[in-house]
Motif scaffolding. Structure first.
Motif, PDB file in Angstrom:
ATOM      1  N   MET A 166      49.270 -48.688  45.741  1.00  0.00           N
ATOM      2  CA  MET A 166      49.277 -48.860  44.301  1.00  0.00           C
ATOM      3  C   MET A 166      50.604 -48.475  43.337  1.00  0.00           C
ATOM      4  N   ASP A 167      51.290 -47.865  44.338  1.00  0.00           N
ATOM      5  CA  ASP A 167      52.866 -47.594  43.739  1.00  0.00           C
ATOM      6  C   ASP A 167      53.673 -48.803  43.418  1.00  0.00           C
ATOM      7  N   ASN A 168      53.558 -49.714  44.534  1.00  0.00           N
ATOM      8  CA  ASN A 168      54.441 -50.898  44.439  1.00  0.00           C
ATOM      9  C   ASN A 168      53.787 -51.925  43.094  1.00  0.00           C
ATOM     10  N   ILE A 169      52.397 -51.667  42.885  1.00  0.00           N
ATOM     11  CA  ILE A 169      52.076 -52.696  42.006  1.00  0.00           C
ATOM     12  C   ILE A 169      52.475 -52.737  40.443  1.00  0.00           C
ATOM     13  N   ASP A 170      52.575 -51.637  40.042  1.00  0.00           N
ATOM     14  CA  ASP A 170      52.734 -51.141  38.747  1.00  0.00           C
ATOM     15  C   ASP A 170      54.217 -50.541  38.558  1.00  0.00           C
ATOM     16  N   LYS A 171      55.413 -51.294  38.900  1.00  0.00           N
ATOM     17  CA  LYS A 171      56.672 -50.665  38.966  1.00  0.00           C
ATOM     18  C   LYS A 171      57.292 -49.989  37.677  1.00  0.00           C
ATOM     19  N   ARG A 172      56.839 -50.822  36.728  1.00  0.00           N
ATOM     20  CA  ARG A 172      57.438 -50.409  35.525  1.00  0.00           C
ATOM     21  C   ARG A 172      56.419 -49.772  34.725  1.00  0.00           C
ATOM     22  N   ASN A 173      55.431 -48.919  35.082  1.00  0.00           N
ATOM     23  CA  ASN A 173      54.316 -48.427  34.566  1.00  0.00           C
ATOM     24  C   ASN A 173      53.877 -48.926  33.256  1.00  0.00           C
ATOM     25  N   ARG A 174      53.507 -49.995  33.247  1.00  0.00           N
ATOM     26  CA  ARG A 174      53.212 -50.778  32.087  1.00  0.00           C
ATOM     27  C   ARG A 174      51.629 -50.281  31.993  1.00  0.00           C
ATOM     28  N   LEU A 175      51.074 -50.355  32.902  1.00  0.00           N
ATOM     29  CA  LEU A 175      49.499 -50.072  32.880  1.00  0.00           C
ATOM     30  C   LEU A 175      48.950 -48.415  32.302  1.00  0.00           C
ATOM     31  N   ASP A 176      50.092 -47.750  32.390  1.00  0.00           N
ATOM     32  CA  ASP A 176      49.746 -46.469  31.720  1.00  0.00           C
ATOM     33  C   ASP A 176      49.765 -46.264  30.556  1.00  0.00           C
ATOM     34  N   ASP A 177      50.105 -47.301  29.719  1.00  0.00           N
ATOM     35  CA  ASP A 177      49.729 -47.500  28.150  1.00  0.00           C
ATOM     36  C   ASP A 177      48.517 -47.867  27.904  1.00  0.00           C
ATOM     37  N   GLU A 178      47.665 -48.354  28.770  1.00  0.00           N
ATOM     38  CA  GLU A 178      46.267 -49.001  28.775  1.00  0.00           C
ATOM     39  C   GLU A 178      46.329 -49.856  27.843  1.00  0.00           C
ATOM     40  N   PRO A 179      47.017 -51.309  27.898  1.00  0.00           N
ATOM     41  CA  PRO A 179      46.910 -52.179  26.999  1.00  0.00           C
ATOM     42  C   PRO A 179      45.684 -53.118  27.412  1.00  0.00           C
ATOM     43  N   PHE A 180      44.870 -53.078  28.196  1.00  0.00           N
ATOM     44  CA  PHE A 180      43.734 -53.815  28.242  1.00  0.00           C
ATOM     45  C   PHE A 180      42.440 -52.838  27.961  1.00  0.00           C
ATOM     46  N   ASN A 181      41.555 -53.747  27.209  1.00  0.00           N
ATOM     47  CA  ASN A 181      40.006 -53.026  26.883  1.00  0.00           C
ATOM     48  C   ASN A 181      39.246 -53.993  27.153  1.00  0.00           C
ATOM     49  N   PHE A 182      37.974 -53.683  27.286  1.00  0.00           N
ATOM     50  CA  PHE A 182      36.847 -54.819  27.414  1.00  0.00           C
ATOM     51  C   PHE A 182      35.512 -53.945  26.602  1.00  0.00           C
ATOM     52  N   ARG A 183      34.766 -55.278  26.203  1.00  0.00           N
ATOM     53  CA  ARG A 183      33.471 -54.895  25.516  1.00  0.00           C
ATOM     54  C   ARG A 183      32.540 -55.697  26.024  1.00  0.00           C
ATOM     55  N   VAL A 184      31.345 -55.177  26.246  1.00  0.00           N
ATOM     56  CA  VAL A 184      30.064 -55.859  26.701  1.00  0.00           C
ATOM     57  C   VAL A 184      29.154 -55.989  25.868  1.00  0.00           C
ATOM     58  N   THR A 185      28.439 -57.166  25.635  1.00  0.00           N
ATOM     59  CA  THR A 185      27.489 -57.350  24.759  1.00  0.00           C
ATOM     60  C   THR A 185      26.188 -57.250  25.360  1.00  0.00           C
ATOM     61  N   LYS A 186      24.973 -57.392  24.443  1.00  0.00           N
ATOM     62  CA  LYS A 186      23.632 -57.218  25.046  1.00  0.00           C
ATOM     63  C   LYS A 186      23.460 -58.204  26.401  1.00  0.00           C
ATOM     64  N   ASP A 187      23.780 -59.190  26.289  1.00  0.00           N
ATOM     65  CA  ASP A 187      23.446 -60.323  27.187  1.00  0.00           C
ATOM     66  C   ASP A 187      24.665 -60.346  28.449  1.00  0.00           C
TER      67      ASP A 187
END
Length: 77
Positions: free
Chosen positions: A1-22
């Motif tokens: 995991m350490d080599n994947i996000d070297k610049r720690n950009r995922l720590d800012d949590e840029p991604f989000n998801f929403r799920v609908t009823k279907d």
């Protein structure tokens, strides 16, 4: 995991998801929708997200699914 996000950009949590009823899944990047998942693709995504141990793993899953969508010429909203 350490080599994947070297610049720690995922720590800012840029991604989000929403799920609908279907069970349609909308993936967002800093509030802008970048991908829509339906059917079996959405089911696989939800299984992976539920199996993730922490938020960094969830962010990595979403980053991999969205793929290479950034080209450097996106406008800031």
């Amino acid at each position: 995991m350490d080599n994947i996000d070297k610049r720690n950009r995922l720590d800012d949590e840029p991604f989000n998801f929403r799920v609908t009823k279907d069970n349609t899944v909308f993936l967002d990047y800093y509030g802008s929708q970048v991908k829509v998942l339906k059917g079996t693709e959405a089911e696989k995504f939800l299984k992976k997200i539920n199996a993730a141990e922490n938020t960094t793993q969830e962010q990595l899953i979403m980053a991999k699914i969205t793929g290479n969508f950034k080209r450097g010429n996106e406008r800031k909203i």
